[in-house]
Design a protein around this motif. Structure first.
Motif, PDB file in Angstrom:
ATOM      1  N   GLY A  61       0.816  -1.207   0.000  1.00 10.63           N
ATOM      2  CA  GLY A  61       0.000   0.000   0.000  1.00 10.63           C
ATOM      3  C   GLY A  61       0.847   1.253   0.000  1.00 10.63           C
ATOM      4  O   GLY A  61       0.522   2.245  -0.674  1.00 10.63           O
ATOM      5  N   LEU A  62       1.953   1.220   0.750  1.00 12.64           N
ATOM      6  CA  LEU A  62       2.851   2.366   0.791  1.00 12.64           C
ATOM      7  C   LEU A  62       3.535   2.571  -0.558  1.00 12.64           C
ATOM      8  O   LEU A  62       3.678   3.704  -1.020  1.00 12.64           O
ATOM      9  CB  LEU A  62       3.894   2.171   1.891  1.00 12.64           C
ATOM     10  CG  LEU A  62       4.814   3.352   2.203  1.00 12.64           C
ATOM     11  CD1 LEU A  62       4.018   4.608   2.515  1.00 12.64           C
ATOM     12  CD2 LEU A  62       5.756   2.998   3.352  1.00 12.64           C
ATOM     13  N   ARG A  63       3.930   1.471  -1.191  1.00 15.28           N
ATOM     14  CA  ARG A  63       4.521   1.581  -2.529  1.00 15.28           C
ATOM     15  C   ARG A  63       3.528   2.199  -3.508  1.00 15.28           C
ATOM     16  O   ARG A  63       3.885   3.086  -4.296  1.00 15.28           O
ATOM     17  CB  ARG A  63       4.951   0.203  -3.028  1.00 15.28           C
ATOM     18  CG  ARG A  63       5.548   0.223  -4.448  1.00 15.28           C
ATOM     19  CD  ARG A  63       5.697  -1.176  -5.004  1.00 15.28           C
ATOM     20  NE  ARG A  63       4.413  -1.861  -5.060  1.00 15.28           N
ATOM     21  CZ  ARG A  63       4.266  -3.151  -5.384  1.00 15.28           C
ATOM     22  NH1 ARG A  63       5.322  -3.884  -5.656  1.00 15.28           N
ATOM     23  NH2 ARG A  63       3.068  -3.706  -5.411  1.00 15.28           N
ATOM     24  N   ASP A  64       2.288   1.753  -3.463  1.00 13.34           N
ATOM     25  CA  ASP A  64       1.282   2.288  -4.384  1.00 13.34           C
ATOM     26  C   ASP A  64       1.055   3.774  -4.146  1.00 13.34           C
ATOM     27  O   ASP A  64       0.852   4.549  -5.095  1.00 13.34           O
ATOM     28  CB  ASP A  64      -0.039   1.521  -4.228  1.00 13.34           C
ATOM     29  CG  ASP A  64       0.060   0.078  -4.730  1.00 13.34           C
ATOM     30  OD1 ASP A  64       1.037  -0.224  -5.455  1.00 13.34           O
ATOM     31  OD2 ASP A  64      -0.811  -0.730  -4.384  1.00 13.34           O
ATOM     32  N   TRP A  65       1.072   4.182  -2.882  1.00  9.68           N
ATOM     33  CA  TRP A  65       0.909   5.606  -2.579  1.00  9.68           C
ATOM     34  C   TRP A  65       2.075   6.408  -3.151  1.00  9.68           C
ATOM     35  O   TRP A  65       1.870   7.486  -3.731  1.00  9.68           O
ATOM     36  CB  TRP A  65       0.815   5.813  -1.070  1.00  9.68           C
ATOM     37  CG  TRP A  65       0.765   7.265  -0.703  1.00  9.68           C
ATOM     38  CD1 TRP A  65      -0.320   8.084  -0.714  1.00  9.68           C
ATOM     39  CD2 TRP A  65       1.890   8.073  -0.312  1.00  9.68           C
ATOM     40  NE1 TRP A  65       0.039   9.366  -0.350  1.00  9.68           N
ATOM     41  CE2 TRP A  65       1.389   9.384  -0.097  1.00  9.68           C
ATOM     42  CE3 TRP A  65       3.234   7.827  -0.130  1.00  9.68           C
ATOM     43  CZ2 TRP A  65       2.212  10.429   0.289  1.00  9.68           C
ATOM     44  CZ3 TRP A  65       4.057   8.870   0.265  1.00  9.68           C
ATOM     45  CH2 TRP A  65       3.554  10.152   0.467  1.00  9.68           C
ATOM     46  N   ILE A  66       3.286   5.909  -2.992  1.00 13.11           N
ATOM     47  CA  ILE A  66       4.458   6.603  -3.527  1.00 13.11           C
ATOM     48  C   ILE A  66       4.366   6.703  -5.045  1.00 13.11           C
ATOM     49  O   ILE A  66       4.630   7.758  -5.633  1.00 13.11           O
ATOM     50  CB  ILE A  66       5.755   5.888  -3.088  1.00 13.11           C
ATOM     51  CG1 ILE A  66       5.956   6.067  -1.589  1.00 13.11           C
ATOM     52  CG2 ILE A  66       6.963   6.426  -3.856  1.00 13.11           C
ATOM     53  CD1 ILE A  66       7.049   5.194  -1.003  1.00 13.11           C
ATOM     54  N   LEU A  67       3.969   5.612  -5.692  1.00 10.14           N
ATOM     55  CA  LEU A  67       3.835   5.641  -7.158  1.00 10.14           C
ATOM     56  C   LEU A  67       2.783   6.668  -7.588  1.00 10.14           C
ATOM     57  O   LEU A  67       2.923   7.307  -8.634  1.00 10.14           O
ATOM     58  CB  LEU A  67       3.459   4.257  -7.681  1.00 10.14           C
ATOM     59  CG  LEU A  67       4.584   3.210  -7.669  1.00 10.14           C
ATOM     60  CD1 LEU A  67       4.027   1.830  -7.992  1.00 10.14           C
ATOM     61  CD2 LEU A  67       5.675   3.589  -8.670  1.00 10.14           C
ATOM     62  N   SER A  68       1.741   6.838  -6.763  1.00  8.52           N
ATOM     63  CA  SER A  68       0.697   7.816  -7.111  1.00  8.52           C
ATOM     64  C   SER A  68       1.221   9.248  -7.050  1.00  8.52           C
ATOM     65  O   SER A  68       0.638  10.159  -7.648  1.00  8.52           O
ATOM     66  CB  SER A  68      -0.501   7.660  -6.170  1.00  8.52           C
ATOM     67  OG  SER A  68      -0.209   8.184  -4.878  1.00  8.52           O
ATOM     68  N   MET A  69       2.336   9.452  -6.329  1.00  2.00           N
ATOM     69  CA  MET A  69       2.937  10.780  -6.207  1.00  2.00           C
ATOM     70  C   MET A  69       3.862  11.114  -7.388  1.00  2.00           C
ATOM     71  O   MET A  69       4.320  12.251  -7.519  1.00  2.00           O
ATOM     72  CB  MET A  69       3.758  10.855  -4.914  1.00  2.00           C
ATOM     73  CG  MET A  69       2.953  10.729  -3.640  1.00  2.00           C
ATOM     74  SD  MET A  69       2.170  12.287  -3.213  1.00  2.00           S
ATOM     75  CE  MET A  69       3.613  13.260  -2.763  1.00  2.00           C
ATOM     76  N   ILE A  70       4.137  10.132  -8.226  1.00  4.49           N
ATOM     77  CA  ILE A  70       5.103  10.310  -9.311  1.00  4.49           C
ATOM     78  C   ILE A  70       4.379  10.632 -10.608  1.00  4.49           C
ATOM     79  O   ILE A  70       3.447   9.919 -11.006  1.00  4.49           O
ATOM     80  CB  ILE A  70       5.969   9.041  -9.471  1.00  4.49           C
ATOM     81  CG1 ILE A  70       6.766   8.789  -8.184  1.00  4.49           C
ATOM     82  CG2 ILE A  70       6.904   9.165 -10.676  1.00  4.49           C
ATOM     83  CD1 ILE A  70       7.502   7.460  -8.169  1.00  4.49           C
ATOM     84  N   ASP A  71       4.783  11.696 -11.235  1.00  2.00           N
ATOM     85  CA  ASP A  71       4.174  12.096 -12.499  1.00  2.00           C
ATOM     86  C   ASP A  71       4.613  11.173 -13.626  1.00  2.00           C
ATOM     87  O   ASP A  71       5.771  10.752 -13.697  1.00  2.00           O
ATOM     88  CB  ASP A  71       4.577  13.534 -12.849  1.00  2.00           C
ATOM     89  CG  ASP A  71       4.104  14.529 -11.812  1.00  2.00           C
ATOM     90  OD1 ASP A  71       3.019  14.309 -11.235  1.00  2.00           O
ATOM     91  OD2 ASP A  71       4.819  15.520 -11.567  1.00  2.00           O
TER      92      ASP A  71
END
Length: 259
Positions: A61-71
């Motif tokens: 879940g944390l990885r997915d959140w980080i990926l959501s922050m990347i343009d």
């Protein structure tokens, strides 16, 4: 404990760190890292290579959140690299990997990096995963053909010039507005200004992906023939014995210009 990795674009490193601190994470004092954070249940460690290691509960879940922050980039990026250039046995393999916006984050999750920083098993596994969804093209130059090219051109870098120009031609036409990168193998670029000729090019995601693809092809070729990697004294001795015993057959297995 769940361990996950992804490749974090350098321009996002500080922004994500600051956001995590606002979420309640605190800094850990660890050497040889860009930063390390923990909230008691999960930890993150960012290495100079760009690899972000995520450990603990709900690491996914944390990885997915980080990926959501990347343009996601707007342009297609094509990166190229080769393998086998310094090995006495085996072919020369050149690959170009295409990173399209629609699977950019998937490649980040693969944590593609310079194949020299990966174990062989990891190279093969990452290559197979990329091949299952990504676009790429490789040119495997068998030792016999490479030896013939070297007899004519007498310079491995000029051979690479020719092969890369042919390999890139299709992509330059297909993606006229794309971004192109080749890991620099000589001082002067043989390409037109559309192609970045980059030293330490494997720091680039597309070039790193090409590096892994090329090395995997090279490793499979050697494994199928039971031949050693590199140019160690053992490999060189074996190459010389084979060449002395049967020169024409040896030319199908090794780079005779190494001898």
């Amino acid at each position: 404990m769940t361990n996950l990795t992804l490749r974090l674009p350098p321009e996002k490193a500080e922004e994500i760190k600051e956001e995590l601190l606002r979420m309640g994470f605190h800094e850990l004092k660890e050497e040889n890292l860009l930063w390390a954070l923990s909230d008691g249940k999960r930890s993150l460690r960012l290495y100079p290579s760009g690899t972000l290691l995520i450990q603990g509960r709900d690491a996914g879940g944390l990885r997915d959140w980080i990926l959501s922050m990347i343009d996601v980039p707007v342009l297609v990026h094509v990166g190229c690299d080769e393998s086998g250039k310094g090995d006495v046995f085996g072919p020369l393999v050149l690959c170009c990997a295409v990173i399209k916006p629609e699977y950019y984050k998937k490649v980040l999750s693969l944590n593609m990096k310079d194949c020299k920083k990966l174990k062989d098993d990891a190279v093969l596994k990452k290559s197979e995963t990329f091949r299952s969804f990504g676009e790429f093209k490789c040119r495997l130059v068998e030792p016999k053909e490479l030896n013939e090219l070297y007899d004519k051109m007498k310079n491995l870098n000029r051979i690479l010039d020719k092969l890369y120009l042919n390999l890139l031609e299709e992509f330059l036409k297909k993606y006229p507005h794309g971004r192109f990168s080749v890991d620099a193998y000589s001082k002067t670029s043989p390409f037109d200004p559309r192609v970045n000729f980059e030293h330490k090019g494997e720091e680039d995601l597309a070039v790193a992906s090409a590096s892994v693809l090329a090395r995997a092809e090279f490793l499979r070729w050697l494994k199928n023939r039971g031949l050693p990697k590199g140019a160690s004294p053992h490999a060189m001795e074996l190459a010389r014995r084979l060449y002395q015993k049967a020169p024409e057959e040896a030319k199908k297995l090794l780079k005779v210009f190494f001898l």
